[in-house]
Design an enzyme around this catalytic site. Structure first.
Site, short mmCIF file in Angstrom:
data_model
loop_
_atom_site.label_atom_id
_atom_site.label_comp_id
_atom_site.label_asym_id
_atom_site.label_seq_id
_atom_site.Cartn_x
_atom_site.Cartn_y
_atom_site.Cartn_z
N ALA A 1 0.81 -1.24 0.00
CA ALA A 1 0.00 0.00 0.00
C ALA A 1 0.83 1.27 0.00
O ALA A 1 0.27 2.37 0.05
CB ALA A 1 -1.00 0.04 1.16
N ALA A 2 2.16 1.17 -0.09
CA ALA A 2 2.96 2.40 -0.14
C ALA A 2 2.61 3.23 -1.37
O ALA A 2 2.47 4.46 -1.30
CB ALA A 2 4.45 2.07 -0.13
N GLY A 3 2.46 2.57 -2.52
CA GLY A 3 2.07 3.27 -3.74
C GLY A 3 0.68 3.86 -3.65
O GLY A 3 0.41 4.93 -4.21
N ASP A 4 -0.20 3.19 -2.92
CA ASP A 4 -1.56 3.71 -2.76
C ASP A 4 -1.58 4.92 -1.85
O ASP A 4 -2.34 5.87 -2.08
CB ASP A 4 -2.47 2.61 -2.22
#
Length: 320
Positions: free
Chosen positions: A259-262
């Protein structure tokens, strides 16, 4: 039947068209080899899906976030809709359809790296009519569209075309990476691939800043207004037709990169909708991504704006 959360839309909204899943995550010292069984250390069951994660991040960023997607009628339905509500996301346009909610099976090792199998299930029921209804009600009050590739590509294209026609800023997170119709690029304001996704989409091996810039120019040559290539610890580069900016990363100890990209996309979208300029919006997004990797899980790891803004303020000069 639609999930409802009553509230009037306000200017500066973020419309998120994308996936909603229940994330089943296992944690172990290493990932098993093919055919091998190993003992794990922990397990979580939480809200996930790239669309929902970005909506939660936008909500935590202070954005007026509106989710457009589908959930099932199974035991996971309340888990995922409750998670969206708790983050302040409006779910008037989340539709309940017969059958199971989308599922993501995530495996995380001690280095924080992960692999994911996502099964769309209810997400496959998203329709043009549902997107039309959302734009009819919210298109005039939202400034940014966030969308990804965990829903059928035809619907991602449809949402992009609707957003472009309505004058919204279109932010496309091209994940999971797939070959796309090049006619869509002139309708995209910011495309945000990581180095792996940029490599797949462009055919250019992104291994450093120079190759990231080359990949960014591949997107702008095809009509995208800008390409923002993220490279984890190596930072990010923003490429437009006539300029390049490099943004340094914020060094942290990674626990789980899920979820870092999210987090990055959600904070970027919410910041742009709130009137931040692109440079400051990207700094804020980088801080959100950095905090996310220090925690386990998908949506539970997404940070609140108070800690994001504090971290971003300490790295305000990290751009060249």
């Amino acid at each position: 039947m639609s999930q409802t959360q009553s509230s009037a839309p306000a200017p500066g909204g973020v419309l998120i068209v994308g996936s909603i899943t229940a994330d089943l995550t296992t944690f172990s010292s290493r990932l098993p080899a093919r055919g091998e069984t190993i003992l794990g250390d922990d397990f979580t069951l939480v809200l996930g899906g790239k669309g929902a994660n970005q909506a939660v991040a936008a909500g935590l960023a202070g954005g007026n976030a509106h989710m457009v997607g589908c959930v099932g009628t199974d035991l996971f339905s309340e888990l995922v809709t409750g998670g969206l509500r708790d983050a302040g996301v409006h779910i008037d346009h989340v539709r309940t359809v017969p059958g199971p909610t989308g599922i993501a099976h995530i495996r995380v090792d001690d280095s924080g790296e992960n692999d994911i199998v996502m099964v769309p299930l209810a997400n496959s029921s998203l329709s043009e009519e549902q997107i039309d209804t959302a734009f009819d009600e919210l298109g005039a009050t939202c400034r940014v569209l966030l969308t990804q590739l965990e829903i059928p590509w035809a619907l991602t294209q449809y949402a992009i075309r609707k957003a472009n026609a309505a004058g919204l800023t279109v932010v496309l997170d091209p994940a999971p990476a797939a070959t796309l119709d090049e006619a869509i690029w002139p309708l995209v304001d910011i495309v945000t691939p990581n180095e792996t996704e940029a490599s797949i989409l462009t055919g250019i091996a992104v291994v450093d800043e120079a190759s990231a810039i080359e990949a960014g120019r591949w997107f702008t040559a095809r009509g995208a207004t800008s390409a923002l290539i993220t490279m984890a610890a190596a930072g990010a580069v923003l490429v437009t037709a006539d300029a390049v900016e490099h943004f340094d990363s914020i060094q942290v100890d990674a626990v789980d990169t899920t979820a870092a990209g999210d987090a990055f996309a959600g904070y970027l979208g919410a910041s742009l909708a709130d009137g931040y300029d692109v440079t400051d919006a990207i700094r804020r997004a980088i801080a959100a991504g950095a905090l996310t990797v220090t925690r386990r899980g998908a949506s539970p790891s997404l940070p609140h704006r108070t800690e994001v803004d504090a971290l971003a303020a300490g790295h305000a000069g990290a751009v060249r």
